[in-house]
Write an enzyme that holds these catalytic residues in place. Structure first.
Site, PDB file in Angstrom:
ATOM      1  N   CYS A   1       4.598  -0.213 -12.198  1.00  0.00           N
ATOM      2  CA  CYS A   1       5.500  -1.155 -11.936  1.00  0.00           C
ATOM      3  C   CYS A   1       5.053  -2.530 -12.714  1.00  0.00           C
ATOM      4  O   CYS A   1       5.357  -3.491 -12.349  1.00  0.00           O
ATOM      5  CB  CYS A   1       5.307  -1.373 -10.462  1.00  0.00           C
ATOM      6  SG  CYS A   1       3.886  -2.078  -9.687  1.00  0.00           S
TER       7      CYS A   1
ATOM      8  N   CYS B   1       3.862  -6.120  -8.927  1.00  0.00           N
ATOM      9  CA  CYS B   1       3.226  -6.034  -7.645  1.00  0.00           C
ATOM     10  C   CYS B   1       2.256  -7.162  -7.591  1.00  0.00           C
ATOM     11  O   CYS B   1       1.370  -7.299  -8.214  1.00  0.00           O
ATOM     12  CB  CYS B   1       2.502  -4.677  -7.877  1.00  0.00           C
ATOM     13  SG  CYS B   1       1.720  -4.067  -6.139  1.00  0.00           S
TER      14      CYS B   1
ATOM     15  N   CYS C   1       6.754   2.066  -7.639  1.00  0.00           N
ATOM     16  CA  CYS C   1       7.130   2.150  -8.857  1.00  0.00           C
ATOM     17  C   CYS C   1       8.541   1.257  -9.078  1.00  0.00           C
ATOM     18  O   CYS C   1       8.913   0.868  -7.856  1.00  0.00           O
ATOM     19  CB  CYS C   1       7.460   3.729  -9.168  1.00  0.00           C
ATOM     20  SG  CYS C   1       8.932   4.607  -8.383  1.00  0.00           S
TER      21      CYS C   1
END
Length: 135
Positions: free
Chosen positions: A85, A89, A11
């Site tokens: 996120c 990522c 996160c």
């Protein structure tokens, strides 16, 4: 390569949702899964309300520390669970990705964090059943 599955929870701040998820999976998997968490912009410390919510269910995450998300952490995972996120990522072939749409506990009181914690536990239990089927 190890047959032990590896899960990375991600996160933004690595201070609430991902830490609670890592705490649950560490507890429930009892060493059968490698568990890590990270954030795209880690906070200085884990959210104290998340720590308190986990303590209510007997899981201690007081020693958890927010960590920066690295490409290596993603690339060496069996499953990457993202929790808001965004595009931070990195994506690698052969790795399973899931996005868990959960409210952010940041700035919320314990009464608002408990349902988030409970939703995380339910998802972690389902994930564990998928990773380690009792067949």
């Amino acid at each position: 390569m190890s047959d032990t599955p590896s899960v990375l929870f991600v996160c933004v701040h690595n201070a609430g949702r991902s830490q609670m998820a890592a705490g649950f999976l560490t507890h429930l998997a009892a060493g059968r899964v490698v568990v890590r968490s990270a954030g795209s912009m880690p906070a200085e410390k884990v959210n104290p309300v998340a720590v308190a919510a986990m303590a209510e269910v007997g899981i201690d995450i007081t020693t958890a520390v927010p960590k920066i998300l690295t490409a290596d952490a993603v690339e060496t995972s069996t499953v990457v669970i993202t929790m808001g996120c965004g595009d931070a990522c990195p994506v690698f072939p052969g790795i399973r990705y899931q996005d868990w749409n959960l409210d952010d506990p940041a700035g919320q009181g314990i009464d608002a964090v408990r349902p988030i914690r409970d939703a995380i536990r339910a998802r972690v239990e389902k994930l564990l059943d998928e990773l380690l089927p009792t067949g």
